[in-house]
Design a protein around this motif. Structure first.
Motif, PDB file in Angstrom:
ATOM      1  N   LYS A  75       0.835  -1.202   0.000  1.00 20.23           N
ATOM      2  CA  LYS A  75       0.000   0.000   0.000  1.00 20.23           C
ATOM      3  C   LYS A  75       0.868   1.251   0.000  1.00 20.23           C
ATOM      4  CE  LYS A  75      -4.277   1.566   2.180  1.00 20.23           C
ATOM      5  NZ  LYS A  75      -5.285   1.252   3.226  1.00 20.23           N
ATOM      6  N   PRO A  76       0.553   2.241  -0.829  1.00 20.23           N
ATOM      7  CA  PRO A  76       1.336   3.480  -0.847  1.00 20.23           C
ATOM      8  C   PRO A  76       1.327   4.163   0.517  1.00 20.23           C
ATOM      9  CG  PRO A  76      -0.128   3.364  -2.753  1.00 20.23           C
ATOM     10  CD  PRO A  76      -0.514   2.235  -1.848  1.00 20.23           C
ATOM     11  N   LEU A  77       2.446   4.774   0.874  1.00 18.16           N
ATOM     12  CA  LEU A  77       2.546   5.428   2.177  1.00 18.16           C
ATOM     13  C   LEU A  77       1.487   6.515   2.346  1.00 18.16           C
ATOM     14  CD1 LEU A  77       6.335   5.897   3.024  1.00 18.16           C
ATOM     15  CD2 LEU A  77       4.698   4.286   3.998  1.00 18.16           C
ATOM     16  N   GLN A  78       1.100   7.157   1.258  1.00 17.09           N
ATOM     17  CA  GLN A  78       0.081   8.203   1.346  1.00 17.09           C
ATOM     18  C   GLN A  78      -1.233   7.630   1.874  1.00 17.09           C
ATOM     19  OE1 GLN A  78       1.337  11.259   0.256  1.00 17.09           O
ATOM     20  NE2 GLN A  78      -0.404  12.242   1.247  1.00 17.09           N
ATOM     21  N   GLU A  79      -1.596   6.431   1.427  1.00 23.60           N
ATOM     22  CA  GLU A  79      -2.838   5.794   1.887  1.00 23.60           C
ATOM     23  C   GLU A  79      -2.671   5.251   3.300  1.00 23.60           C
ATOM     24  OE1 GLU A  79      -4.412   2.990  -0.905  1.00 23.60           O
ATOM     25  OE2 GLU A  79      -3.911   4.254  -2.636  1.00 23.60           O
ATOM     26  N   LEU A 116      -3.747   5.974   9.418  1.00 19.88           N
ATOM     27  CA  LEU A 116      -3.166   6.297  10.724  1.00 19.88           C
ATOM     28  C   LEU A 116      -3.712   7.621  11.258  1.00 19.88           C
ATOM     29  CD1 LEU A 116       0.575   5.297  10.165  1.00 19.88           C
ATOM     30  CD2 LEU A 116      -1.272   3.925  11.140  1.00 19.88           C
ATOM     31  N   GLU A 117      -3.869   8.592  10.385  1.00 17.94           N
ATOM     32  CA  GLU A 117      -4.415   9.886  10.806  1.00 17.94           C
ATOM     33  C   GLU A 117      -5.810   9.723  11.386  1.00 17.94           C
ATOM     34  OE1 GLU A 117      -2.423  13.232   7.881  1.00 17.94           O
ATOM     35  OE2 GLU A 117      -4.137  12.074   7.149  1.00 17.94           O
ATOM     36  N   ARG A 118      -6.593   8.868  10.756  1.00 13.25           N
ATOM     37  CA  ARG A 118      -7.980   8.674  11.175  1.00 13.25           C
ATOM     38  C   ARG A 118      -8.052   8.040  12.562  1.00 13.25           C
ATOM     39  NH1 ARG A 118      -9.495   6.524   6.256  1.00 13.25           N
ATOM     40  NH2 ARG A 118      -9.974   8.542   5.345  1.00 13.25           N
ATOM     41  N   LEU A 149      -0.100  13.620   9.351  1.00 20.06           N
ATOM     42  CA  LEU A 149       1.082  13.004   8.745  1.00 20.06           C
ATOM     43  C   LEU A 149       1.300  13.591   7.358  1.00 20.06           C
ATOM     44  CD1 LEU A 149       0.400   9.275   9.654  1.00 20.06           C
ATOM     45  CD2 LEU A 149       2.245  10.654  10.552  1.00 20.06           C
ATOM     46  N   THR A 150       2.556  13.906   7.044  1.00 23.93           N
ATOM     47  CA  THR A 150       2.916  14.390   5.710  1.00 23.93           C
ATOM     48  C   THR A 150       3.976  13.468   5.125  1.00 23.93           C
ATOM     49  OG1 THR A 150       2.414  16.690   6.254  1.00 23.93           O
ATOM     50  CG2 THR A 150       3.881  16.298   4.384  1.00 23.93           C
ATOM     51  N   ILE A 151       3.702  12.946   3.943  1.00 28.75           N
ATOM     52  CA  ILE A 151       4.670  12.090   3.245  1.00 28.75           C
ATOM     53  C   ILE A 151       5.455  12.975   2.294  1.00 28.75           C
ATOM     54  CG2 ILE A 151       5.021   9.994   1.910  1.00 28.75           C
ATOM     55  CD1 ILE A 151       3.546   9.577   4.548  1.00 28.75           C
ATOM     56  N   ARG A 152       6.759  13.130   2.545  1.00 26.61           N
ATOM     57  CA  ARG A 152       7.572  13.961   1.669  1.00 26.61           C
ATOM     58  C   ARG A 152       7.558  13.389   0.255  1.00 26.61           C
ATOM     59  NH1 ARG A 152      13.643  15.434   3.468  1.00 26.61           N
ATOM     60  NH2 ARG A 152      14.144  13.817   1.928  1.00 26.61           N
ATOM     61  N   GLN A 153       7.668  14.224  -0.738  1.00 27.88           N
ATOM     62  CA  GLN A 153       7.500  13.800  -2.124  1.00 27.88           C
ATOM     63  C   GLN A 153       8.422  12.653  -2.505  1.00 27.88           C
ATOM     64  OE1 GLN A 153       7.731  17.001  -4.919  1.00 27.88           O
ATOM     65  NE2 GLN A 153       7.063  15.755  -6.648  1.00 27.88           N
ATOM     66  N   ASP A 154       9.670  12.665  -2.044  1.00 26.93           N
ATOM     67  CA  ASP A 154      10.596  11.603  -2.422  1.00 26.93           C
ATOM     68  C   ASP A 154      10.312  10.292  -1.693  1.00 26.93           C
ATOM     69  OD1 ASP A 154      11.339  12.687  -0.029  1.00 26.93           O
ATOM     70  OD2 ASP A 154      13.457  12.910  -0.501  1.00 26.93           O
ATOM     71  N   ALA A 155       9.360  10.300  -0.751  1.00 24.59           N
ATOM     72  CA  ALA A 155       8.965   9.059  -0.066  1.00 24.59           C
ATOM     73  C   ALA A 155       7.635   8.522  -0.577  1.00 24.59           C
ATOM     74  CB  ALA A 155       8.864   9.297   1.438  1.00 24.59           C
ATOM     75  N   GLN A 156       6.932   9.291  -1.398  1.00 25.58           N
ATOM     76  CA  GLN A 156       5.607   8.876  -1.852  1.00 25.58           C
ATOM     77  C   GLN A 156       5.603   7.602  -2.703  1.00 25.58           C
ATOM     78  OE1 GLN A 156       3.457  12.218  -3.485  1.00 25.58           O
ATOM     79  NE2 GLN A 156       3.566  13.369  -1.552  1.00 25.58           N
ATOM     80  N   PRO A 157       6.673   7.297  -3.471  1.00 20.90           N
ATOM     81  CA  PRO A 157       6.661   6.027  -4.223  1.00 20.90           C
ATOM     82  C   PRO A 157       6.811   4.791  -3.324  1.00 20.90           C
ATOM     83  CG  PRO A 157       8.167   7.624  -5.207  1.00 20.90           C
ATOM     84  CD  PRO A 157       7.804   8.152  -3.867  1.00 20.90           C
ATOM     85  N   ILE A 158       7.192   4.970  -2.067  1.00 25.78           N
ATOM     86  CA  ILE A 158       7.411   3.830  -1.170  1.00 25.78           C
ATOM     87  C   ILE A 158       6.084   3.174  -0.817  1.00 25.78           C
ATOM     88  CG2 ILE A 158       8.273   3.109   1.094  1.00 25.78           C
ATOM     89  CD1 ILE A 158      10.259   5.432   0.941  1.00 25.78           C
ATOM     90  N   ARG A 159       6.089   1.841  -0.793  1.00 20.50           N
ATOM     91  CA  ARG A 159       4.886   1.078  -0.431  1.00 20.50           C
ATOM     92  C   ARG A 159       5.168   0.238   0.808  1.00 20.50           C
ATOM     93  NH1 ARG A 159       0.846   0.317  -4.441  1.00 20.50           N
ATOM     94  NH2 ARG A 159       1.171   1.736  -6.210  1.00 20.50           N
ATOM     95  N   LEU A 160       4.094  -0.136   1.497  1.00 21.06           N
ATOM     96  CA  LEU A 160       4.232  -0.837   2.772  1.00 21.06           C
ATOM     97  C   LEU A 160       3.404  -2.109   2.788  1.00 21.06           C
ATOM     98  CD1 LEU A 160       5.296  -0.714   5.766  1.00 21.06           C
ATOM     99  CD2 LEU A 160       3.110   0.360   6.323  1.00 21.06           C
ATOM    100  N   THR A 161       3.998  -3.183   3.292  1.00 26.71           N
ATOM    101  CA  THR A 161       3.288  -4.432   3.562  1.00 26.71           C
ATOM    102  C   THR A 161       3.514  -4.783   5.025  1.00 26.71           C
ATOM    103  OG1 THR A 161       3.493  -5.278   1.294  1.00 26.71           O
ATOM    104  CG2 THR A 161       3.134  -6.901   3.031  1.00 26.71           C
ATOM    105  N   ALA A 162       2.439  -4.871   5.791  1.00 29.79           N
ATOM    106  CA  ALA A 162       2.575  -5.126   7.230  1.00 29.79           C
ATOM    107  C   ALA A 162       1.234  -5.521   7.824  1.00 29.79           C
ATOM    108  CB  ALA A 162       3.117  -3.892   7.953  1.00 29.79           C
TER     109      ALA A 162
END
Length: 385
Positions: free
Chosen positions: A320-324, A329-331, A337-350
């Motif tokens: 899942k994209p860090l933005q999503e 988490l915010e909810r 939370l702010t995802i810096r632009q150079d971190a937005q392509p990062i995805r997470l599985t957890a």
């Protein structure tokens, strides 16, 4: 000297685990692919392990089982073994570690003595006393305290124990009264409608419904996210309306996410539902999702756990994209939370439990996604490591 060597070994293992994770989710670049290939050529066992993890049948077989795994409990069990066993014994644990990396992205059990997340104490606050409100048809409002189980309300139409609102199954005199249940950020609530249908409401959600159902259908309106277990009644279809979607159902279990300014989707756990968007209608089977996109409504297969785990008080993210991730988490934690632009392509599985504060979650995400969490006033900024 010995301690330094152990730290170097653990750092190398963490690096290899991360490279495998990137490769398995097609997120690896040429430089990292070259590093991984060098490790694969060192031992035949390394190649066998990685080939096993690349097998789609193996992934499908094991992912749903490991979405139930508690990452922190697993780390607490594995950590002492990593510290006490020899380097050769590590390779006995490596298949177990790699499965976790593939299925839930848990790389944290391959690390020790990492610095704590740089989150200010003011953002460590527990989620407490989120006030759930019930707005009556006459405009009166009742506060339902989700944390005080001793609070009980008795009403003509319903009763509440502070955690769940249960409507009576017998028709009241006169016409049904329309109620609005409002769940704020940081809260969740359960509801049993007059027909026995069970509803779980996620944070920042509103549900409008009658005190009892009459007429040709059972109709409710949703803004936010909710999971439904609908009582079957072929003579009176159950209908959920959102701003863009309408879901028609006779008896089934499904999840609907309809937050403003986010993609709306309905995910079917069991039974059948009909999803309606403008002029298009589709019938979903279990494991399918109707998703609204810019080009219309599409149907695709999904892993149900990633869309329904919230009602079990867990976060399950699959690539899942860090933005999503940040929105979820915010909810729950009611932070920004702010995802810096150079971190937005990062995805997470957890697969993570919903802790009482956000610090633990961010600490784990830092290690899985190789990011850093910093603060600026009351804002948490996530950037690449």
């Amino acid at each position: 000297m010995k301690l330094e060597k152990e730290k170097m070994k653990l750092a190398e293992r963490k690096k290899i685990a991360h490279l495998m994770f990137l490769s398995l989710f097609d997120l690896i670049d040429e430089e990292k692919r070259s590093e991984l290939n060098k490790w694969l050529k060192k031992r035949k066992e390394n190649q066998t392990l990685f080939q096993h993890l690349e097998d789609p049948a193996y992934q499908s077989q094991h992912f749903s089982r490991y979405t139930q795994f508690n990452a922190i409990e697993g780390w607490e069990k594995v950590e002492p073994r990593l510290k006490s066993k020899s380097n050769n014994r590590f390779y006995r644990l490596l298949p177990y570690a790699a499965i976790l990396i593939l299925c839930i992205g848990i790389i944290t059990f391959l690390r020790t003595n990492s610095p704590q997340t740089n989150i200010p104490v003011s953002l460590h606050k527990n989620i407490s006393n989120p006030t759930v409100r019930l707005v009556m048809e006459d405009g009166n409002t009742l506060e339902l305290n989700t944390t005080d189980s001793s609070q009980r309300l008795e009403h003509e139409d319903f009763k509440s124990d502070g955690k769940q609102l249960v409507y009576k199954h017998t028709e009241s005199s006169g016409s049904p009264r329309f109620h609005l249940l409002q769940v704020p950020r940081g809260g969740e609530y359960a509801l049993v409608l007059a027909d026995g249908t069970r509803v779980w409401l996620n944070a920042e959600t509103e549900l409008s419904y009658p005190s009892y159902f009459s007429g040709k259908d059972r109709r409710v309106k949703l803004k936010g996210e909710a999971y439904f277990e609908v009582t079957a009644d072929t003579s009176m279809p159950f209908i959920v309306e959102t701003k863009h979607l309408q879901i028609n159902v006779l008896g089934t279990s499904f999840n609907i996410s309809a937050y403003p300014d986010e993609s709306h989707h309905a995910t079917l756990a069991k039974g059948k539902i009909k999803a309606i968007y403008e002029e298009k209608q589709v019938i979903l089977s279990p494991g399918e999702q109707a998703l609204l996109t810019d080009s219309g409504m599409i149907v695709h297969a999904v892993d149900i756990a990633t869309y329904t785990s919230w009602k079990e008080r867990r976060f399950v993210f699959k690539n899942k994209p860090l933005q999503e991730v940040a929105r979820d988490l915010e909810r729950w934690y009611n932070v920004r939370l702010t995802i810096r632009q150079d971190a937005q392509p990062i995805r997470l599985t957890a697969n993570l439990p919903k802790y009482e504060n956000i610090e633990k979650i961010l600490h784990i995400i830092e290690n899985i996604a190789r990011v850093k969490c910093e603060t600026n006033d009351q804002e948490i900024i996530i950037k690449p490591e």
